[in-house]
Every structure is written in structure tokens, then in C-alpha cells.
Scaffold this motif. Structure first.
Motif, PDB file in Angstrom:
ATOM      1  N   ALA A   1       0.834  -1.206   0.000  1.00 53.85           N
ATOM      2  CA  ALA A   1       0.000   0.000   0.000  1.00 53.85           C
ATOM      3  C   ALA A   1       0.868   1.255   0.000  1.00 53.85           C
ATOM      4  CB  ALA A   1      -0.934  -0.009   1.203  1.00 53.85           C
ATOM      5  N   VAL A   2       1.966   1.226   0.761  1.00 50.99           N
ATOM      6  CA  VAL A   2       2.870   2.378   0.786  1.00 50.99           C
ATOM      7  C   VAL A   2       3.461   2.622  -0.597  1.00 50.99           C
ATOM      8  CG1 VAL A   2       4.996   3.316   1.762  1.00 50.99           C
ATOM      9  CG2 VAL A   2       3.427   2.029   3.229  1.00 50.99           C
ATOM     10  N   ARG A   3       3.946   1.563  -1.220  1.00 52.45           N
ATOM     11  CA  ARG A   3       4.537   1.697  -2.559  1.00 52.45           C
ATOM     12  C   ARG A   3       3.510   2.221  -3.553  1.00 52.45           C
ATOM     13  NH1 ARG A   3       3.907  -1.412  -6.587  1.00 52.45           N
ATOM     14  NH2 ARG A   3       3.150  -3.143  -5.280  1.00 52.45           N
ATOM     15  N   GLU A   4       2.303   1.656  -3.506  1.00 51.27           N
ATOM     16  CA  GLU A   4       1.265   2.089  -4.442  1.00 51.27           C
ATOM     17  C   GLU A   4       0.911   3.561  -4.255  1.00 51.27           C
ATOM     18  OE1 GLU A   4      -0.788  -2.364  -4.402  1.00 51.27           O
ATOM     19  OE2 GLU A   4      -1.882  -0.641  -3.592  1.00 51.27           O
ATOM     20  N   GLU A   5       0.800   3.995  -3.009  1.00 53.84           N
ATOM     21  CA  GLU A   5       0.461   5.397  -2.749  1.00 53.84           C
ATOM     22  C   GLU A   5       1.595   6.336  -3.159  1.00 53.84           C
ATOM     23  OE1 GLU A   5      -2.439   6.695  -1.821  1.00 53.84           O
ATOM     24  OE2 GLU A   5      -3.356   4.700  -1.770  1.00 53.84           O
ATOM     25  N   LEU A   6       2.833   5.933  -2.946  1.00 55.58           N
ATOM     26  CA  LEU A   6       3.975   6.753  -3.372  1.00 55.58           C
ATOM     27  C   LEU A   6       4.025   6.858  -4.890  1.00 55.58           C
ATOM     28  CD1 LEU A   6       6.750   5.530  -0.908  1.00 55.58           C
ATOM     29  CD2 LEU A   6       5.776   7.836  -1.021  1.00 55.58           C
ATOM     30  N   GLU A   7       3.809   5.749  -5.568  1.00 54.51           N
ATOM     31  CA  GLU A   7       3.841   5.755  -7.028  1.00 54.51           C
ATOM     32  C   GLU A   7       2.671   6.558  -7.588  1.00 54.51           C
ATOM     33  OE1 GLU A   7       6.186   1.518  -7.840  1.00 54.51           O
ATOM     34  OE2 GLU A   7       3.989   1.587  -7.948  1.00 54.51           O
ATOM     35  N   ALA A   8       1.511   6.457  -6.929  1.00 53.75           N
ATOM     36  CA  ALA A   8       0.361   7.249  -7.380  1.00 53.75           C
ATOM     37  C   ALA A   8       0.629   8.739  -7.231  1.00 53.75           C
ATOM     38  CB  ALA A   8      -0.884   6.845  -6.588  1.00 53.75           C
ATOM     39  N   ALA A   9       1.473   9.080  -6.256  1.00 56.52           N
ATOM     40  CA  ALA A   9       1.831  10.485  -6.049  1.00 56.52           C
ATOM     41  C   ALA A   9       2.897  10.954  -7.044  1.00 56.52           C
ATOM     42  CB  ALA A   9       2.336  10.685  -4.628  1.00 56.52           C
ATOM     43  N   GLY A  10       3.516  10.020  -7.789  1.00 59.65           N
ATOM     44  CA  GLY A  10       4.503  10.382  -8.799  1.00 59.65           C
ATOM     45  C   GLY A  10       5.942  10.044  -8.450  1.00 59.65           C
ATOM     46  N   PHE A  11       6.180   9.374  -7.304  1.00 62.18           N
ATOM     47  CA  PHE A  11       7.549   9.003  -6.935  1.00 62.18           C
ATOM     48  C   PHE A  11       7.976   7.727  -7.673  1.00 62.18           C
ATOM     49  CE2 PHE A  11       6.212  11.331  -3.060  1.00 62.18           C
ATOM     50  CZ  PHE A  11       7.277  12.207  -2.929  1.00 62.18           C
ATOM     51  N   GLU A  12       9.275   7.596  -7.905  1.00 63.09           N
ATOM     52  CA  GLU A  12       9.869   6.350  -8.384  1.00 63.09           C
ATOM     53  C   GLU A  12      10.335   5.593  -7.146  1.00 63.09           C
ATOM     54  OE1 GLU A  12      13.060   7.194 -11.057  1.00 63.09           O
ATOM     55  OE2 GLU A  12      11.982   8.882 -11.968  1.00 63.09           O
ATOM     56  N   VAL A  13       9.835   4.392  -6.952  1.00 64.15           N
ATOM     57  CA  VAL A  13      10.047   3.689  -5.691  1.00 64.15           C
ATOM     58  C   VAL A  13      10.873   2.422  -5.911  1.00 64.15           C
ATOM     59  CG1 VAL A  13       8.942   2.620  -3.684  1.00 64.15           C
ATOM     60  CG2 VAL A  13       7.831   4.546  -4.841  1.00 64.15           C
ATOM     61  N   SER A  14      11.914   2.289  -5.120  1.00 72.31           N
ATOM     62  CA  SER A  14      12.743   1.080  -5.090  1.00 72.31           C
ATOM     63  C   SER A  14      12.639   0.486  -3.696  1.00 72.31           C
ATOM     64  CB  SER A  14      14.206   1.416  -5.403  1.00 72.31           C
ATOM     65  OG  SER A  14      15.027   0.285  -5.197  1.00 72.31           O
ATOM     66  N   VAL A  15      12.113  -0.740  -3.589  1.00 74.96           N
ATOM     67  CA  VAL A  15      11.863  -1.355  -2.289  1.00 74.96           C
ATOM     68  C   VAL A  15      13.053  -2.210  -1.865  1.00 74.96           C
ATOM     69  CG1 VAL A  15      10.332  -2.867  -0.966  1.00 74.96           C
ATOM     70  CG2 VAL A  15       9.383  -1.384  -2.757  1.00 74.96           C
ATOM     71  N   PHE A  16      13.569  -1.945  -0.695  1.00 77.47           N
ATOM     72  CA  PHE A  16      14.679  -2.726  -0.139  1.00 77.47           C
ATOM     73  C   PHE A  16      14.182  -4.111   0.281  1.00 77.47           C
ATOM     74  CE2 PHE A  16      16.706  -4.303   3.744  1.00 77.47           C
ATOM     75  CZ  PHE A  16      18.021  -4.425   3.316  1.00 77.47           C
ATOM     76  N   ARG A  17      15.033  -5.120   0.034  1.00 78.14           N
ATOM     77  CA  ARG A  17      14.715  -6.486   0.465  1.00 78.14           C
ATOM     78  C   ARG A  17      15.890  -7.028   1.272  1.00 78.14           C
ATOM     79  NH1 ARG A  17      13.096  -9.992  -4.530  1.00 78.14           N
ATOM     80  NH2 ARG A  17      14.941  -8.965  -5.394  1.00 78.14           N
ATOM     81  N   THR A  18      15.592  -7.709   2.347  1.00 76.93           N
ATOM     82  CA  THR A  18      16.620  -8.298   3.199  1.00 76.93           C
ATOM     83  C   THR A  18      17.215  -9.536   2.533  1.00 76.93           C
ATOM     84  OG1 THR A  18      15.077  -9.763   4.335  1.00 76.93           O
ATOM     85  CG2 THR A  18      15.351  -7.538   5.232  1.00 76.93           C
ATOM     86  N   ALA A  19      18.289 -10.053   3.121  1.00 78.67           N
ATOM     87  CA  ALA A  19      18.915 -11.269   2.606  1.00 78.67           C
ATOM     88  C   ALA A  19      17.925 -12.428   2.601  1.00 78.67           C
ATOM     89  CB  ALA A  19      20.138 -11.613   3.452  1.00 78.67           C
ATOM     90  N   GLU A  20      17.149 -12.533   3.651  1.00 78.36           N
ATOM     91  CA  GLU A  20      16.163 -13.609   3.730  1.00 78.36           C
ATOM     92  C   GLU A  20      15.126 -13.476   2.628  1.00 78.36           C
ATOM     93  OE1 GLU A  20      13.154 -15.597   7.062  1.00 78.36           O
ATOM     94  OE2 GLU A  20      14.021 -13.610   7.392  1.00 78.36           O
ATOM     95  N   GLN A  21      14.655 -12.271   2.371  1.00 82.60           N
ATOM     96  CA  GLN A  21      13.660 -12.065   1.327  1.00 82.60           C
ATOM     97  C   GLN A  21      14.239 -12.350  -0.055  1.00 82.60           C
ATOM     98  OE1 GLN A  21      12.861  -8.015   2.422  1.00 82.60           O
ATOM     99  NE2 GLN A  21      10.955  -8.524   3.500  1.00 82.60           N
ATOM    100  N   ARG A  22      15.471 -11.960  -0.285  1.00 81.80           N
ATOM    101  CA  ARG A  22      16.093 -12.200  -1.592  1.00 81.80           C
ATOM    102  C   ARG A  22      16.373 -13.679  -1.803  1.00 81.80           C
ATOM    103  NH1 ARG A  22      20.642  -7.524  -2.197  1.00 81.80           N
ATOM    104  NH2 ARG A  22      21.111  -8.760  -4.077  1.00 81.80           N
ATOM    105  N   GLU A  23      16.772 -14.356  -0.750  1.00 79.94           N
ATOM    106  CA  GLU A  23      16.993 -15.796  -0.860  1.00 79.94           C
ATOM    107  C   GLU A  23      15.687 -16.518  -1.151  1.00 79.94           C
ATOM    108  OE1 GLU A  23      19.947 -18.628   1.475  1.00 79.94           O
ATOM    109  OE2 GLU A  23      18.197 -18.108   2.701  1.00 79.94           O
ATOM    110  N   ALA A  24      14.605 -16.081  -0.486  1.00 74.14           N
ATOM    111  CA  ALA A  24      13.295 -16.694  -0.722  1.00 74.14           C
ATOM    112  C   ALA A  24      12.826 -16.466  -2.154  1.00 74.14           C
ATOM    113  CB  ALA A  24      12.276 -16.130   0.259  1.00 74.14           C
TER     114      ALA A  24
END
Length: 759
Positions: free
Chosen positions: A612-635
């Protein structure tokens, strides 16, 4: 304690019979009590004629004719004594005690109560005694518990002898709570205000109930299953007085409640947890605001709106009892169990907003249970996982929590949920000399429930325990003892079975053994049924609204109110670096971090809000890059991931060339799982820790806890949005861009008593 009050003037010559079945420890306790009182001690067994001793040694129970001369001799010893006297005597029947009392009406009986298992173990451990273990069952069958008009005390033999003697001594010297008698319910007074017909209904229902039905009324079940077969079992076997269900879709919840009410002859109290509006009562209910959020704006009507929507949505489900408002005071910033669940950190804000909530929800056919007496917010620990303590002195407590309870009782609150929270100095105000080991959580403390809540505060309503599975209660004593002890201490209803068959049996045994007196049971039943009658449950034709009533739940109108409240309450805690506003024009590339602390008991995705945060930021016109932890990237399938690799990739010298600003959105929860809650990073020296705050403008947004600055003092721009709802997230992003101003207020707890958090 049961029976008539036993306190006496200083200097009274105590005449005491220590009574109970064989093996309960009459001689041991009696001798120790006599020493404590400076009294003479006499073992009643020594007064048996030889014929009685021979008969018992042969394994033959004594009959009443055998006992009569012996009991008369025991009674004669009291008026013949020139000093205080303690006699150990079984005195199992009322008629036996009457014989003793006929010689001296001032005699007080101390009943040593214990389970059969413990009694049998003690008897078998004393070979050679003239009373064999084989006679235990006959003694238990003969035992008649103390009645309301008998001056007496019931104590648990599972406690150490020293504790038993201390309890008895406190009662005899007037330092214990009095029996239920002085604080019996008045159903025609507030908060019930019943007319003659309603009172007659209460009395007629009590008169028509079996013992098992009466015991069942003391319980509030937690419905873990929506099936009709499950409800049939609960209602037919345990006759519960109330229910709280597992949240689900509103349609399923309503049908579940409808079926439950249709299957019981005595209407049920149906409870929900609408602390935040309708969201606590069903999956599709409206999240209006937290208590803290409702206290974070000058507009006190926010709390009333929260109560109004909570009432409308829960009433549509068929609920009639709200476990709210919360009237704790958040004095200690380290306390995270109520950090978002308290209206604030002063009694004034708590009273003002709690009254507004109560008035709002009272517009619907709903009664409230405010919580958690005697008051959370001093200790940093969570009573779900450990007993916690309100350590204020009596005068301090009286001026703070006492003020809150007096105001709310005067305002008409109908019931009070008691926390598994001890109050050592307040307990000692009523029982001077209590040792640390004798301090009990309020749910087991008659001095807090009877002397304070019923007596000094004048509360005439219903008292219920907090959830009985909480370790704050269960660490106090064995389950079989704790279940009836809560009712004996002054609670009227017991919240949740652990094992229904066991807990029901423990409560029934507690009544049969005299731990719960007949008077205490009757008074609790009148309060329970009186609360039901005050809701009109005894005369209402339809206890559950039709399916069409569910249209109000999660409605557009309610969501619009929630959005307006979010707009008002999003709070700028600090912007000491002057980072705001941040817009797509000035800072187009955003690095977005999500902090969750891991999954909680709800099993919901702890980072679901980040979409929801990413969607609202993008709707406002921001370019969003979401950080992912090692565990998330491994998954996600990336091989060879570890925290050092992620850190080396994230924290590079060109960070400011890749991103224009960093936003950290935290939704850290741990309610009922941890003693206190702090940010738990994904790894040592984790890449998401805001070391990048020195590289680019960084904004930290809390969607839950207000105490995160202690862990991120390096961030110079901090916002408290209060909730992980779409409305709160959208309002926050608008304000970050400067499209609307910050209106929310905060109290000084946000700075966590540390100078660096203010920088």
C-alpha cells in the motif's frame, strides 16, 4: 474468606477452631496460628473419649451420637479459657459447628481447604495415625462448607503454613477484605437501574437454575469454532453466561451469534474487542483509530466517533458487550502493551476521551467493560506473558488511576475488566504487613476488588477477569486453585476456559468445598443476570439483527470518517533537519524500507502494508525502489545471500546518486508475545538501519508504536501515522509532500527519556 466478617477490636480474646478433613494440617496450622496470636493451642483429637479413638482405629466412621459429647467438650473449653484459644477440630457439619458455637457464639472457624489428591498424599505420608487414609472419602462426603451466616475464613492448604497463618491473622485483625456481604449488588441502582419486573426476572432465573447452570454462568467462552456442533457442546455441557468469538467475516460472525442465542434459554452476553472501532469485531469492520490516535488531537469528538462506529458495527453483528474503553495511563514509555491502547499519559486526557468513547458506543444497545483495573502503564512488561505491577503508592494511585476509575464509575460504566496486575503498595494500604510473596494480581486480591473497587470506589457493577490464559494469572498458583479463587476474591465472571471440562470442574469443586461461598455465588449471578436485564435481553424479541443490518459494517460512510480522523491525527514528531516537504519534483527517487519485527500470532503477512505504501507513493509520482533483506532475496531465488553481502551492496558511496530520499515505514507488533517491544532488525548491523540518514533526507514513519526514536535517534524527520491502514498511509504521504498540514499532537513519551532522540 467466607461467612460473616471476623475482624475484631484490638485486645479481643480470639476463640478459633481450625477445621477441615483429616490430613489438612489442622494441628500444624493451629499451633502456628496460636503462636502468632499469643494464644493457647489444643488439639481437639486429644479430647476424644477412648471409645471414639478405638472406633476410628478400627476403620469405623464415627456417627453423630459419638461426636456430640466430644463437640460439646470442645465448645466448653472456650468460655472456660481466660486467654485466646485455638482448637484443631474437624467440625465438618454445620450441626457440629452449632454445638461448639452454642457454648461460645464468638468462635471463628478457619477451614483448611485442599484437593482430594493433596489430602490423600498427606494422609498416606503419616503411617500409624489412628485416622487411616481409607476414611478420607467419608470425611469429604460429610463436609458441609461454611455458610454465609458463619463467621469464618477459607484458606488453601497448598500454600505454605507461614502464608496461611499470615492470611488468617490479617483477617482476624481486620486487615483482610470483608466478605461479599457488605458489598452486595443493588440491581435498582446504577449501573443496572432495573425495575421491579426485571429484578423479578433475575431472581426467578436464579431460582430455576441447576447448580451446573449457575456455575456455567460464571464463564465467558472463547469460541474457537463456528460450527453448530461446537456451540451445542459448549452450551449444553457448560451453560456459559457469555461468549467472545474468533473474528471472521461479518456474515459468518452474525450467523454464529444468531445460532448461539437461539440455543440457550438464558440470553448470552456476546462480547467483542472494539478498541479501534468495528475492526476488532470482524474482519471487514472499520478501523477508526487507536486509543492513542484518538487522544492525539485537540478534537475530543474523535473518541466519540470511534465509540459510535464501534457500537453501530458490533451491534449489527449481534454483540452487546464491548471490552472497551481502555483506561490505562501510559506513564512508562517502555510499556508497549498499552502504548497505542491508552488515550495518553495523563489521567485528564484518559478521563476526557474515555467518557467520549463510552457516550458514543452507548448510543447502541451495548454495555462496556473498561480495562485493566488496577491500571497498566507503570511496569514495562506485558501481563499476557508475565505478572506485571502497578507500583504507585496509595496516594499516588488514588490521584491518578483512582481518579480515572471514580470518574468512569460515576459516568455509568457497567463492568470492569480486572488485569493480572499487582499493586503492592495499594494492597498494603488495606493489608499492612503483606510480604512481597503475598502480593497477588488484582484478579486474586480481595483487598483490591472488595475493599477498594467495591468499597472505596463504590462500584456496583459487574467485575470480570482478563483472559485467564495469561501468564500474569497462571503463574500465581495451580489452575485448579486459581479458577475458583478469582470468584472468591470478588470477580463475577471468568474469561475463557483453558480446557472447558477441567475449568468447569475446578469451579464446581471450588463451590462445593467452600472456596466460593453461597453468598458470593448468588451475588455474582445477580450481577451477571442484572447486566443482561439492563440490556433488555430478557424482553427483546430479536437478540440478533437481520442480515441486512450488516450493510453498515465497513461502509463508505464509516471509511470516510476514518479517513478524516487519519488526516487529523497524523503527527509530525520532529523535522530538525528541515527535510520536509519532499515531493516527486524535488526528490523523485525513493528508497523504501519496511520494518515489521516479524509475524505475530495473527499469522498475517507482517509486510503486507508495504504494498500500500509503494502504491500510494507511485500514485503520487515518486519512483520507488523497495529494499529487500537477505532472507527475502533468498526466498525469491537469489543464491548465496547473506547479510554482509546485502550490506555491502546497499551502503555504498554512491547511495546519494542512486536515491534522492529514504522512507522507512515501520509497523512493529509483538502484542501478547513479548514482555516489551522494540525494533528487531533483520540481521546484525542490518542494511535497513538508517545509517543512510547521513547520505540523503530520511523520513521514519511509525504505523504503530510511538517509542521507535529510542532505536532510530539518527533520523531527523519522524512521523507517527498511528495505523497501517490505507487511509493513514495516504494521509501521511500527502503531508510529506506538503499538500496538507500536520494536525496531530504527541506527548513526551515519544522521546523515550533520551537527549539524542530530540536532535
Amino acid at each position: 474468606m467466607t461467612g460473616k466478617p471476623v475482624s475484631s477490636e484490638d485486645g479481643h480474646r480470639h476463640h478459633i477452631v481450625v477445621m477441615g478433613v483429616a490430613g489438612c494440617g489442622k494441628s500444624t496450622v493451629g499451633a502456628a496460628l496460636a503462636e502468632r496470636l499469643g494464644a493457647k493451642f489444643l488439639d481437639g483429637d486429644s479430647l476424644h473419649p477412648q471409645a471414639n479413638i478405638d472406633k476410628m482405629a478400627a476403620g469405623t466412621p464415627l456417627n453423630d451420637d459419638d461426636r456430640a459429647p466430644w463437640l460439646a467438650e470442645i465448645g466448653r473449653r472456650f468460655p472456660a479459657s481466660n486467654s485466646a484459644l485455638v482448637i484443631a477440630c474437624s467440625a465438618l457439619k454445620r450441626s457440629y459447628r452449632d454445638i461448639i458455637r452454642s457454648a461460645d457464639p464468638s468462635v471463628v472457624f478457619v477451614h483448611l481447604h485442599g484437593t482430594r489428591e493433596l489430602l490423600n498424599a498427606r494422609m498416606t505420608a503419616r503411617p500409624g495415625h489412628f485416622m487411616p487414609a481409607s476414611l478420607l472419602d467419608s470425611q469429604l462426603d460429610t463436609l458441609e462448607p461454611l455458610e454465609d451466616d458463619e463467621a469464618g475464613i477459607v484458606v488453601d492448604i497448598a500454600s505454605p503454613v507461614e502464608d496461611i497463618v499470615n492470611d488468617v491473622h490479617a483477617a482476624l485483625t481486620g486487615q483482610s477484605a470483608a466478605s461479599a456481604g457488605p458489598h452486595l449488588v443493588d440491581l435498582k441502582a446504577a449501573p443496572y437501574n432495573l425495575d421491579d419486573a426485571a429484578v423479578e426476572w433475575v431472581e426467578s432465573i436464579i431460582g430455576s437454575m441447576t447448580l451446573e447452570e449457575k456455575i456455567g454462568q460464571l464463564f465467558i467462552n472463547h469460541n474457537n469454532d463456528y460450527s453448530p456442533a461446537y456451540l451445542d457442546g459448549v452450551l449444553e455441557n457448560f451453560h456459559v453466561g457469555g461468549m467472545r468469538y474468533r473474528p471472521g467475516p461479518s456474515s459468518a460472525v452474525q450467523e454464529h451469534i444468531r445460532y448461539a442465542q437461539s440455543k440457550t434459554r438464558i440470553p448470552l452476553l456476546i462480547a467483542s474487542n472494539p478498541e479501534m472501532g468495528g475492526a476488532g469485531s470482524c474482519d471487514d469492520g472499520t478501523f477508526v483509530s487507536t486509543h492513542l490516535q484518538a487522544g492525539s488531537h485537540p478534537d475530543k469528538s474523535i473518541a466519540r466517533q470511534m465509540g459510535q462506529m464501534a457500537g453501530v458495527e458490533t451491534a449489527a453483528l449481534g454483540c452487546n458487550w464491548a471490552f472497551a474503553p481502555i483506561v490505562d495511563i501510559h506513564y512508562n514509555w517502555r510499556n508497549t502493551v498499552i502504548s497505542t491502547r491508552a488515550f495518553g499519559n495523563t489521567p485528564e486526557i484518559v478521563v476526557e476521551r474515555a467518557k467520549e468513547y463510552f457516550d458514543g458506543i452507548s448510543e447502541s444497545p451495548t454495555v462496556c467493560a473498561m480495562k485493566h483495573f488496577p491500571g497498566d502503564g507503570i511496569d514495562e512488561r506485558d501481563q499476557h506473558v508475565v505478572t506485571s505491577y502497578n507500583t504507585l503508592g496509595y496516594d499516588e494511585w488514588n490521584a491518578s488511576y483512582g481518579h480515572v476509575y471514580r470518574e468512569m464509575i460515576g459516568h455509568g460504566v457497567q463492568s470492569i475488566m480486572v488485569g493480572h496486575i499487582g499493586a503492592p503498595e495499594v494492597s498494603r494500604h488495606f493489608r499492612p504487613g503483606l510480604t512481597d510473596a503475598e502480593i497477588r494480581p488484582a484478579t486474586l486480591a480481595p483487598e483490591l476488588l472488595q475493599d477498594l473497587l467495591r468499597g472505596e470506589l463504590g462500584f456496583n457493577g459487574l467485575v470480570l477477569t482478563d483472559a485467564s490464559l495469561m501468564v500474569g494469572l497462571t503463574q500465581a498458583m495451580k489452575r485448579r486453585d486459581v479458577v475458583p479463587a478469582t470468584i472468591a476474591a470478588g470477580c463475577d465472571m471468568f474469561l475463557f476456559f483453558r480446557n472447558a471440562e477441567e475449568d468447569f470442574g475446578y469451579m464446581l469443586d471450588g463451590y462445593k468445598s467452600g472456596v466460593i461461598s453461597e453468598g458470593r455465588l448468588q451475588d455474582a449471578l445477580r450481577r451477571i443476570l442484572g447486566l443482561k436485564a439492563s440490556l433488555g435481553l430478557h424482553v427483546r424479541q430479536e437478540l440478533v439483527p437481520p442480515v441486512e443490518a450488516l450493510a453498515v459494517i465497513g461502509s463508505e460512510a464509516h471509511r470516510a470518517i476514518a479517513a478524516d480522523i487519519a488526516e487529523k491525527t497524523v503527527t509530525l514528531v520532529k523535522d530538525t533537519a528541515g527535510n520536509l516537504p519532499i515531493t516527486p519534483e524535488t526528490h523523485p527517487r525513493i528508497r523504501l524500507y519496511g520494518i515489521s519485527g516479524g509475524a505475530d500470532f495473527t499469522r498475517a503477512d507482517p509486510l503486507a502494508y508495504l504494498d500500500a505504501v509503494r502504491e500510494e507513493l507511485e500514485a503520487a509520482g515518486f519512483e520507488v525502489s523497495v529494499f529487500r533483506t537477505a532472507e527475502q532475496r533468498e526466498a525469491a531465488g537469489e543464491p548465496g545471500m547473506n547479510f554482509m553481502r546485502v550490506l555491502s551492496e546497499e551502503a555504498t558511496g554512491d547511495y546519494a546518486e542512486r536515491y534522492d530520499a529514504a522512507f522507512v515505514f515501520a509497523n512493529v507488533k509483538g502484542f501478547a508475545q513479548e514482555a516489551s517491544i522494540r525494533i528487531k532488525w533483520s540481521s546484525p548491523m542490518a542494511a535497513e538501519i538508517p545509517s543512510y540518514a547521513t547520505e540523503v533526507p530520511t523520513v521514519f514513519v511509525s504505523l504503530n508504536q510511538p517509542n521507535h526514536l529510542i532505536d532510530v535517534p539518527m533520523v531527523r524527520t519522524v512521523i507517527h501515522a498511528h495505523a497501517a491502514t490505507r487511509e493513514a498511509i495516504r494521509a501521511t504521504i500527502h503531508k510529506i509532500q506538503g499538500k496538507s498540514g500536520f494536525q496531530g499532537k504527541f506527548n513526551q513519551n515519544v522521546f523515550c527519556d533520551s537527549f539524542d532522540t530530540r536532535l
